[in-house]
Scaffold this active site. Structure first.
Site, PDB file in Angstrom:
ATOM      1  N   ARG A   1      -1.929  -6.311  -3.816  1.00 35.90           N
ATOM      2  CA  ARG A   1      -1.040  -7.351  -4.356  1.00 35.90           C
ATOM      3  C   ARG A   1      -0.004  -7.800  -3.318  1.00 35.90           C
ATOM      4  O   ARG A   1      -0.117  -8.864  -2.740  1.00 35.90           O
ATOM      5  CB  ARG A   1      -0.368  -6.812  -5.634  1.00 35.90           C
ATOM      6  N   ASP A   2       0.965  -6.953  -3.028  1.00 41.44           N
ATOM      7  CA  ASP A   2       2.033  -7.357  -2.091  1.00 41.44           C
ATOM      8  C   ASP A   2       1.419  -7.630  -0.718  1.00 41.44           C
ATOM      9  O   ASP A   2       1.808  -8.561  -0.021  1.00 41.44           O
ATOM     10  CB  ASP A   2       3.079  -6.230  -1.987  1.00 41.44           C
TER      11      ASP A   2
ATOM     12  N   HIS B   1      10.645   0.945  -2.410  1.00 42.17           N
ATOM     13  CA  HIS B   1       9.695  -0.108  -2.003  1.00 42.17           C
ATOM     14  C   HIS B   1      10.276  -0.756  -0.745  1.00 42.17           C
ATOM     15  O   HIS B   1      11.157  -1.617  -0.832  1.00 42.17           O
ATOM     16  CB  HIS B   1       9.569  -1.109  -3.163  1.00 42.17           C
TER      17      HIS B   1
ATOM     18  N   HIS C   1       9.919  -2.739   2.787  1.00 42.47           N
ATOM     19  CA  HIS C   1       9.218  -3.520   3.810  1.00 42.47           C
ATOM     20  C   HIS C   1       9.713  -3.035   5.169  1.00 42.47           C
ATOM     21  O   HIS C   1      10.812  -2.490   5.283  1.00 42.47           O
ATOM     22  CB  HIS C   1       9.455  -5.016   3.575  1.00 42.47           C
TER      23      HIS C   1
ATOM     24  N   CYS D   1       6.473 -11.093   1.225  1.00 43.13           N
ATOM     25  CA  CYS D   1       6.626 -11.959   0.061  1.00 43.13           C
ATOM     26  C   CYS D   1       6.668 -13.405   0.544  1.00 43.13           C
ATOM     27  O   CYS D   1       7.418 -13.733   1.461  1.00 43.13           O
ATOM     28  CB  CYS D   1       7.912 -11.612  -0.691  1.00 43.13           C
TER      29      CYS D   1
ATOM     30  N   ASN E   1       4.929  -4.100   3.734  1.00 42.28           N
ATOM     31  CA  ASN E   1       5.534  -2.827   3.319  1.00 42.28           C
ATOM     32  C   ASN E   1       5.177  -1.783   4.369  1.00 42.28           C
ATOM     33  O   ASN E   1       4.210  -1.937   5.108  1.00 42.28           O
ATOM     34  CB  ASN E   1       4.922  -2.363   1.994  1.00 42.28           C
TER      35      ASN E   1
END
Ligand code: HMG
Ligand code: MG
Length: 306
Positions: A15-16, A208, A210, A241, A250
């Site tokens: 996803r990310d 979380h 990055h 993002c 990430n």
């Protein structure tokens, strides 16, 4: 430092990691293959996709197809992002185990990312969370920009505490403290974590991070020292993002797993299979993995074969 003896990893790569890919439209088949490889490597919780507007994030337009194509394994949590009721309805139809609502600690990022204020976002999330729970689906809330914002600069811990409390008030079960643009350093991240810890028990908080400025492993260690034992990481260090320009992926799952195993902290993950997964998705994207451990172990394999 008192450290946990085991850590849960949530791989957000599918996803990310993939949401920000502009060069290659990754096929649903390749996304599904990545998810299967992650589960084979021992990942027990992952973000499979997001049910967001395809106009906002074209790469996630195939969310229903991805969810339908996964061969589910028992004991694995297949999580998806849902910004509103439309997303939640699609996520429930697709059989998601957990849905993630995503807000921000700053007004500017909230507007850019989900087109509404923080207060409006909570109004939107409340029915999503209630309907998810009514359907027996777990909830997580991501708080973006907990240390820095691409539009507002440095972020005060009080802003993190405020949004964490708003999420708690609408029943969100667990939260992620996110450094969206990867600018934080360990003491700043600890301050953001401390703010979240005033609202949620440590068992219900994930980190979380990055890795834009190369601080994510240090920030992971700083969070471990506070007792945090859930981390959201991305295979091969993929991602970013789309509404946080310049932010990179990430921290790589393989880098975190290598660090944890080296510290005697269990993850249940097989590092070699993780590197295989990183190599496979990197081949699809036509570039080497970002994770340092993948690069090192792939070089080692190549040297051994030579
Ligand atoms: P909006 O334009 O205000 O929404 O966007 P709207 O309700 O006015 O609807 C506009 C159009 O979108 C309509 O279609 C809706 O049907 C459609 P039209 O009539 O124009 O054809 N729509 C949807 N379609 C599919 N699924 C949906 C959905 N909702 C509306 N769920 C919205 C508001 C929230 C939808 C939009 O801003 C959006 O999709 N934003 C998502 C942005 C995003 O995905 N960002 C990346 C994920 S967050 C992240 O990466 C951070 C994180 O990793 C933590 C960290 O690192 O910080 C989690
Ligand atoms: Mg993120």
């Amino acid at each position: 430092m008192a450290m946990p003896s085991s850590v849960d990893i949530i791989d957000v790569g599918p996803r990310d990691g993939l949401q920000n890919e502009k060069q290659v439209v990754v096929s649903a088949a390749d996304k599904i293959d990545l998810i299967h490889r992650l589960v084979d490597a021992g990942i027990r919780h992952l973000e499979a996709t997001s049910f967001v507007s395809p106009k906002w994030v074209p790469q996630m337009a195939d969310a229903p197809e991805v969810m339908a194509g996964i061969q589910r394994q028992a004991g694995v949590v297949y999580s998806v992002l849902t910004p509103n009721m439309k997303g939640l309805e699609a996520a429930l139809a697709a059989g998601a185990d957990e849905v993630c609502v995503f807000g921000a600690a700053t007004e500017a990022f909230s507007q850019k990312n989900i087109n509404c204020s923080i207060a409006e976002s909570i109004e939107r999330f409340a029915p999503v969370v209630a309907a998810a729970h009514a359907a027996g689906v777990a909830t997580r809330g991501a708080i973006s920009c907990t240390v820095g914002c691409p539009y507002e600069g440095e972020v005060a811990p009080s802003a993190v505490r405020h949004v964490a409390q708003l999420m708690k008030d609408i029943g969100v079960q667990r939260i992620a403290v996110a450094d969206t643009i990867g600018v934080g350093t360990p003491r700043q991240v600890q301050a953001a974590m401390d703010a979240a810890l005033q609202v949620y028990d440590v068992a219900y908080i994930s980190g979380h991070f990055h890795d834009t400025y190369g601080q994510a492993l240090a920030n992971t260690l700083a969070s471990l020292a506070l007792g945090v034992r859930v981390f959201e990481t991305s295979i091969a260090g993929l991602g970013g993002c789309p509404y946080a320009k310049g932010a990179t992926g990430n921290v790589a799952t393989e880098d975190v797993v290598y660090m944890l195993h080296g510290m005697g902290i269990e993850t249940g993950i097989d590092l070699d299979q993780l590197v295989d997964a990183a190599a496979a998705i990197s081949q699809v994207l036509g570039r080497p993995p970002q994770g340092r451990v993948s690069v090192a172990l792939l070089n080692k394999r190549a040297n051994a074969a030579a």
